[in-house]
Structure formats: structure tokens, C-alpha cells
Write a protein that holds these residues in place. Sequence first.
Motif, PDB file in Angstrom:
ATOM      1  N   LEU A 150      -5.782  -8.742  -7.067  1.00 37.10           N
ATOM      2  CA  LEU A 150      -5.741  -9.083  -8.489  1.00 37.10           C
ATOM      3  C   LEU A 150      -5.815  -7.836  -9.365  1.00 37.10           C
ATOM      4  O   LEU A 150      -5.114  -7.719 -10.373  1.00 37.10           O
ATOM      5  N   ILE A 151      -6.676  -6.874  -8.954  1.00 37.59           N
ATOM      6  CA  ILE A 151      -6.817  -5.632  -9.728  1.00 37.59           C
ATOM      7  C   ILE A 151      -5.539  -4.814  -9.674  1.00 37.59           C
ATOM      8  O   ILE A 151      -5.009  -4.371 -10.704  1.00 37.59           O
ATOM      9  N   TRP A 152      -5.012  -4.595  -8.458  1.00 31.46           N
ATOM     10  CA  TRP A 152      -3.813  -3.775  -8.336  1.00 31.46           C
ATOM     11  C   TRP A 152      -2.586  -4.469  -8.904  1.00 31.46           C
ATOM     12  O   TRP A 152      -1.675  -3.821  -9.414  1.00 31.46           O
ATOM     13  N   GLY A 153      -2.545  -5.797  -8.824  1.00 34.43           N
ATOM     14  CA  GLY A 153      -1.448  -6.513  -9.463  1.00 34.43           C
ATOM     15  C   GLY A 153      -1.512  -6.384 -10.976  1.00 34.43           C
ATOM     16  O   GLY A 153      -0.491  -6.192 -11.650  1.00 34.43           O
ATOM     17  N   ALA A 155       8.549  -4.196 -10.806  1.00 34.18           N
ATOM     18  CA  ALA A 155       7.970  -2.948 -10.293  1.00 34.18           C
ATOM     19  C   ALA A 155       7.043  -3.237  -9.112  1.00 34.18           C
ATOM     20  O   ALA A 155       7.052  -2.520  -8.106  1.00 34.18           O
ATOM     21  N   ALA A 156       6.233  -4.290  -9.220  1.00 33.70           N
ATOM     22  CA  ALA A 156       5.311  -4.645  -8.136  1.00 33.70           C
ATOM     23  C   ALA A 156       6.061  -5.113  -6.898  1.00 33.70           C
ATOM     24  O   ALA A 156       5.649  -4.826  -5.773  1.00 33.70           O
ATOM     25  N   VAL A 157       7.153  -5.828  -7.103  1.00 31.86           N
ATOM     26  CA  VAL A 157       7.976  -6.265  -5.963  1.00 31.86           C
ATOM     27  C   VAL A 157       8.522  -5.047  -5.230  1.00 31.86           C
ATOM     28  O   VAL A 157       8.474  -4.966  -3.989  1.00 31.86           O
ATOM     29  N   LEU A 158       9.036  -4.077  -5.972  1.00 31.77           N
ATOM     30  CA  LEU A 158       9.571  -2.865  -5.353  1.00 31.77           C
ATOM     31  C   LEU A 158       8.465  -2.041  -4.694  1.00 31.77           C
ATOM     32  O   LEU A 158       8.701  -1.371  -3.684  1.00 31.77           O
TER      33      LEU A 158
END
Length: 294
Positions: free
Chosen positions: A12-15, A92-95
Motif C-alpha cells: 500500500l505504501i509503495w503503491g 508507471a507502477a505496472v511498468l
Amino acid sequence: MRVYIALITLSLIWGLSFVFISILSEPAGVWGTVFIRCIAGALLLLPMLWYKRKEIIKPIPWKALVVVGIVNAGLPWGLIALSQTQINSSLAAVLNAFTPIFTGLIGLLFFGTILLKQQWIGIALGFVGILIIMDFDISLLFGESFVGIGTMILATMCYGFSSHYVRKHLREAGIIFITTCTLIIGAVVGGIMMLITNPNQLHTLTQNLNGEVVFAIIGLGFFGSGIAHLLFFYIMKERSAEFATSVTYLIPISAIFWGYFLLKEPITLHMIIGLLIILCGVYLTTRPKLTLLK
């Protein structure tokens, strides 16, 4: 149960960090974002390092620490912030989920690791996932979309290299020591680049300070760069490195959730299909242990 709570909290934090970057990159700029998140994270960890100063190995491996600070924080975080000036936080998170795949490839090319058959299949699936996200238009990487997609991919390459480099050159160093030094060197990189590209960036930031920006600074620095690292290493210590890196599967889902609800970012079919294929590739790439060449 505690370790699972820590794993979910970390995701949750990094997302959410991708959302914070989107908020902060406009008033702080690309390199100002790097500088601020590194400084905030370092300020959180410095008292802990002082408490555990016995972890500081001597002689201090400055060369290795500088390399890791640049390749694991300063450069990739700048690339991610630059990427998010062109694409949304969810994409960006997906990549970013491509990191374990490049970790395997870089290990093969530069650190003498052997990839098994299913790992090669996983790497191929990862690239297929990227192609789906780009709607099979490879020319996007060589045009305007390079700033958005290409720089994000370059950031995952940096992460892949640094993971092997730390394992090879800083194996005996303490966790808090490595993390704190990484953040300090990352702050130096961000500060120098900010002075070169826009010397007045911090002044611009102070003029645009509001509750949202302050919250993003605290979230990205203290939580995303400080507490998140401690959670990651806690999980690694309690279980294993493989279990800790399973957070890779959860971060894109978390980031898509946060991006949709906080920034009203759209969720496209290409993104979902590409993410699922990339995660299948990540699973195949990280499941077996890499065998080091003698």
C-alpha cells in the motif's frame, strides 16, 4: 500474521508512492522530487543508524555505496519522476513490475547467473506484456512516449543492476547503514541535478506549498523511502528474500487502486491485460533461485 500485515502495508505504501510522485513532481520538479524524498527518508533513518552504529563496517566501502546510491536511488527515482510527467501513476507502477525480469537478465549478462528455461519464458512474457500496454506499437519507445514508458523501463534496469551489485559488494554491511547511505547519496545526486537543471526549484516549491504537497513530501519521504525499506527488510528477515519480493505482485494493484480513487486515473483494458501477463512473467522469473557460475 504480522509478516502478512507488513507485506500488505508495504504494498500500500509503495503503491501510494507513485501517487505522491505525481503530486510532487509538478511543484518540486523531477530532481527536486528525488532530493526531497531522499532527504526526508535519510532524516528518519539517521537516528536509527546512530542507535545501531555497530552495523557500520570498516573500512567503509565508499565506492560501492556511491554506486548503489546513484543506481538504486538518485538515477532511477529521477527517471520515475520524469516518466510520471508523461504517464499516470497506475501505468508507471505496472511498468515497475518489470524489475524482477530485468534483474534476471542483468544477472545473466553482468554477474554470471544462469537462467532456467521457465525464467526465459517469464522474460518473454514480460516483454509481451509491455507490447500489449503499448498496443504493439514499438515505435512509441523511440518517439514522444519514450519519456513516459522508456524512462520507466530504464529505472527498472537500474533496480535490477543494484540488487546484484549490493549482493556482491555490500553483503557484510548492515541494512540500515546501506539504506541510509543510499538515501544520502541519492539526495546529493538529486540536489546537484536540480541545481543544474533548475536552481530556483526549491523556491518554486515553497511558493506552491499546500496541504496536499506537504502530505506528499511526508508520504514519499518518511513512508515511501524510510519506513517502507524497514518493512521490506523486516519481511526478508522474518521469512525470506523470495517472500519479501512477492510485494512486486501487489504494488501495481495497489497503485492502480490509489490512482483511480485519489487521482481519478482511468484503468484501461490494455493496462490490465498487460499487467496480468507481466505478473505471470515475474512469477516464472523469480520462482526458481538463480545459480551462480563458479
